[in-house]
Motif scaffolding. Structure first.
Motif, PDB file in Angstrom:
ATOM      1  N   SER A 107       0.974  -1.019  -0.090  1.00 44.82           N
ATOM      2  CA  SER A 107      -0.243   0.040  -0.021  1.00 44.82           C
ATOM      3  C   SER A 107       0.864   1.100   0.068  1.00 44.82           C
ATOM      4  CB  SER A 107      -0.824  -0.063   1.239  1.00 44.82           C
ATOM      5  OG  SER A 107      -0.199  -0.182   2.580  1.00 44.82           O
ATOM      6  N   ASP A 142      -4.956   5.176  -0.489  1.00 46.28           N
ATOM      7  CA  ASP A 142      -5.318   4.012  -1.518  1.00 46.28           C
ATOM      8  C   ASP A 142      -4.490   2.794  -0.899  1.00 46.28           C
ATOM      9  OD1 ASP A 142      -6.057   2.683  -3.483  1.00 46.28           O
ATOM     10  OD2 ASP A 142      -4.506   3.343  -4.875  1.00 46.28           O
ATOM     11  N   LYS A 153      -2.736  10.208  -5.868  1.00 53.68           N
ATOM     12  CA  LYS A 153      -4.058  10.319  -6.315  1.00 53.68           C
ATOM     13  C   LYS A 153      -4.576  11.677  -5.879  1.00 53.68           C
ATOM     14  CE  LYS A 153      -4.547   5.720  -6.929  1.00 53.68           C
ATOM     15  NZ  LYS A 153      -4.739   5.265  -8.436  1.00 53.68           N
ATOM     16  N   GLN A 172      -8.935   6.203   2.328  1.00 53.20           N
ATOM     17  CA  GLN A 172      -9.886   5.048   2.126  1.00 53.20           C
ATOM     18  C   GLN A 172     -10.461   4.351   3.367  1.00 53.20           C
ATOM     19  OE1 GLN A 172      -8.019   2.230  -0.521  1.00 53.20           O
ATOM     20  NE2 GLN A 172      -9.771   1.098  -0.885  1.00 53.20           N
TER      21      GLN A 172
END
Ligand code: DP6
Length: 360
Positions: free
Chosen positions: A119, A213, A286, A342
């Motif tokens: 991750s 994310d 992101k 997230q």
């Protein structure tokens, strides 16, 4: 390239079976390793904070066998992981000369992480360092009398051959890897403790990791490193890492947090700038990564607090801040930043002391 110091004398005898367990932390680089030469030699020196809560625990069970070659199975959180085998097979090949008992045993490698795999949190760093430590622990049973200093040195040396940044996860709280002219004892082969004075501003420094994310990365670090070969800005980048390290040595001594922030954020953005200017180019940040960065900048401007960010090779954001500003900054993180993660997931971490054996 063989480093004879790490080749053991022949073992008197082998144990038939047993197991060893180690817990090893992740680390977050302040000066980034990005680009490497053959044999896992870094293109530039790096320095990292060892973390305290993000860890991998690995149990290495061994059983004597008579067949040739390597034999092992890997489990993550109890599930068999055939996908991990090639990386470990490659690791075993690289280290066999230093760990000659590798083909004498069938190994069961059982690992669990306190954070999501792949991750952008360096699971390869904690995973490979934990495995390296288990192997050196087993070796210490076969050749008793290894000093603690040599134990750590060999574990770091082996961990590097598994994953470069893993060599910075054996000890803490700040580890340098890669030869630097002004850091005595620094080496391309192992991570060493930062050897100079560090101001109390950095005691128990905080790192809140925002999980923007948690999906698999589209481009692995290994591929990213490779793209630094022939990269148009590679040489300037490697020089910059050396001079940023020089600047950081002074900033760690004086406790100048403003200057610290400027070096750390510049390093993070340069790392991603290298990715964006590779051929082929790629972007790991992101939209939420940028939302968070902009909010951190605005909050810092408004409050004068010493909050900053760094990034790994992923979309997640490491929010760094001194312990004495933790209360206000943690409130801000919960109120304004966590919404960009997230499932609102984040990990509260801080400086740690390194890996530990687990008694069984
Ligand atoms: C961006 O250590 O994961 O996290 O040696 O190929 O396994 P390999 O790469 P890896 O690279 C980490 C890169 C980084 C920066 C850093 O930790 O210094």
């Amino acid at each position: 390239m063989i480093v004879s110091e790490f080749i053991p004398k022949p073992y008197k005898s082998l144990l038939d079976s047993g197991s060893v367990v180690y817990s090893s932390p992740s680390n977050i680089a302040l000066i980034k390793y990005w680009g490497k030469k053959a044999h896992q030699i870094p293109a530039n020196p790096s320095i990292s904070f060892t973390l305290n809560n993000c860890k991998t625990q690995t149990t290495l069970s061994f059983e004597k066998k008579t067949t040739a070659g390597f034999s092992f199975n890997v489990f993550l959180e109890g599930d068999l992981q055939p996908d991990f085998k090639p990386k470990i097979e490659q690791f075993f090949k690289r280290i066999e000369v230093y760990i000659p008992f590798l083909s004498a045993y069938h190994f069961t490698i059982e690992t669990s992480n306190t954070f999501p795999h792949s991750s952008g949190i360096a699971s390869s760093a904690s995973g490979m360092s934990a495995l390296a430590l288990c192997l050196v622990q087993l070796e210490s049973y076969l050749s008793p009398g290894i000093s603690k200093a040599f134990f750590n040195k060999k574990a770091s040396f082996l961990a590097r051959l598994g994953s470069g940044s893993a060599c910075r996860s054996i000890e803490g709280p700040m580890i340098v890897w890669g030869a630097h002219a002004n850091i005595t004892g620094s080496s391309d082969l192992i991570g060493v403790k930062f050897p100079y004075e560090v101001h109390s501003n950095y005691n128990n420094f905080q790192d809140t990791i925002l999980l923007v994310d948690k999906g698999e990365k589209q481009v692995s670090s290994t591929v990213g490193h490779d793209l630094m070969h022939g990269h148009p800005f590679a040489e300037q980048r490697f020089e910059q890492a050396h001079s940023n390290m020089d600047a950081l040595i002074g900033v760690l001594k004086t406790g100048d947090l403003k200057a610290f922030i400027s070096i750390v954020e510049r390093e993070a953005l340069t790392l991603h700038a290298m990715m964006m200017s590779s051929d082929p180019y790629f972007i790991l940040m992101k939209p939420n990564t940028l939302e968070i960065i902009n909010k951190i900048w605005a909050f810092r401007k408004k409050t004068g607090l010493h909050i900053c960010f760094t990034l790994d090779a992923g979309a997640n954001v490491h929010v760094l801040f001194p312990e004495n500003e933790a209360k206000e900054i943690q409130e801000f993180i919960k109120k304004a930043l966590v919404m960009h993660c997230q499932n609102e997931q984040f990990i509260q971490d801080s400086l740690g002391d390194g890996a530990q054996p687990i008694k069984i």
